[in-house]
Write an enzyme that holds these catalytic residues in place. Structure first.
Site, short mmCIF file in Angstrom:
data_model
loop_
_atom_site.label_atom_id
_atom_site.label_comp_id
_atom_site.label_asym_id
_atom_site.label_seq_id
_atom_site.Cartn_x
_atom_site.Cartn_y
_atom_site.Cartn_z
N CYS A 10 0.86 -1.18 0.00
CA CYS A 10 0.00 0.00 0.00
C CYS A 10 0.90 1.23 0.00
O CYS A 10 2.06 1.15 -0.43
CB CYS A 10 -1.00 -0.03 1.15
SG CYS A 10 -0.29 -0.04 2.80
N ARG A 16 -3.62 -0.55 5.28
CA ARG A 16 -4.20 -1.63 4.48
C ARG A 16 -3.32 -2.88 4.33
O ARG A 16 -3.78 -4.00 4.60
CB ARG A 16 -4.57 -1.10 3.07
CG ARG A 16 -5.69 -0.10 3.09
CD ARG A 16 -5.75 0.66 1.77
NE ARG A 16 -4.58 1.53 1.60
CZ ARG A 16 -4.31 2.23 0.52
NH1 ARG A 16 -5.13 2.14 -0.52
NH2 ARG A 16 -3.24 3.00 0.45
N ASP A 125 -8.39 3.76 0.82
CA ASP A 125 -7.41 4.18 1.83
C ASP A 125 -8.17 4.78 3.02
O ASP A 125 -8.87 5.78 2.87
CB ASP A 125 -6.50 5.23 1.17
CG ASP A 125 -5.44 5.74 2.12
OD1 ASP A 125 -5.49 5.42 3.32
OD2 ASP A 125 -4.56 6.48 1.64
P1 4NP Z 1 -1.89 2.82 3.98
O1 4NP Z 1 -2.55 4.18 4.51
O2 4NP Z 1 -1.29 3.14 2.64
O3 4NP Z 1 -3.06 1.90 3.89
O4 4NP Z 1 -0.87 2.42 5.00
C1 4NP Z 1 -1.88 5.40 4.56
C2 4NP Z 1 -0.94 5.63 5.54
C3 4NP Z 1 -0.31 6.86 5.62
C4 4NP Z 1 -0.60 7.85 4.70
C5 4NP Z 1 -1.53 7.60 3.69
C6 4NP Z 1 -2.17 6.38 3.63
N1 4NP Z 1 0.03 9.12 4.79
O5 4NP Z 1 -0.34 10.02 4.00
O6 4NP Z 1 0.92 9.29 5.63
#
Ligand code: 4NP
Length: 155
Positions: A10, A16, A125
């Site tokens: 991800c 995720r 997300d």
């Molecule tokens: P992930 O979610 O990709 O599912 O781990 C996110 C975690 C952090 C960020 C964006 C999405 N961020 O912008 O820091």
């Protein structure tokens, strides 16, 4: 037979993909499938951190302990060390694509599409949303992993 190696990707590797990794590890073990799973992110921002506390709680409520997780970033070698590299959304797939070469070992794909669990094609997300979004992630991860196992069994 050596274990099939699957990497879930991800953006931050704190929401995720650690969840999908945890669900897949449990369901593959229960199914007696020789599969090794891991996860990482295309971004560097959260490297070394544990899973997001909201993801930890939602996962724990469903019986998945993600407390040992530490975020790491996708690297070129992953495309040779894994059999499958699954992105959660189109942005992740573009990030993965930057490391793909004609000789890459890994087959790449969009997790929910490849597993036959789409729609949605993109795993939403939850990072900027509310707690419910994290709970919905758990149900979606279960659905995606169930489809993935079914497809792997047919191979
Ligand atoms: P992930 O979610 O990709 O599912 O781990 C996110 C975690 C952090 C960020 C964006 C999405 N961020 O912008 O820091």
């Amino acid at each position: 037979m050596s274990a099939l190696r699957i990497l879930f990707v991800c953006l931050g590797n704190i929401c995720r993909s650690p969840l999908v990794e945890g669900v897949a590890r449990r369901r593959c073990a229960e199914a007696g499938l020789a599969v090794e799973v891991a996860s990482c992110g295309t971004g560097h921002w959260h490297v070394g951190e544990g899973a997001d506390p909201r993801m930890l709680s939602a996962a724990a409520a469903a019986g998945f302990d993600l407390s040992a997780h530490r975020a790491r970033q996708l690297r070129a070698a992953d495309l040779d060390e894994y059999d499958f590299v699954f992105g959660m959304d189109g942005d992740n797939l573009r990030g993965i694509g930057r490391f793909v070469t004609p000789r890459s070992r890994a087959e790449t794909g969009r997790f929910l599409t490849w597993s036959g669990a789409a729609p949605p094609e993109d795993f939403p997300d939850p990072y900027y949303g509310d707690a419910d979004g994290f709970t919905r992630c758990v149900a979606l991860a279960e659905r995606g992993v169930a489809g993935l196992l079914e497809r792997l069994r047919r191979r």
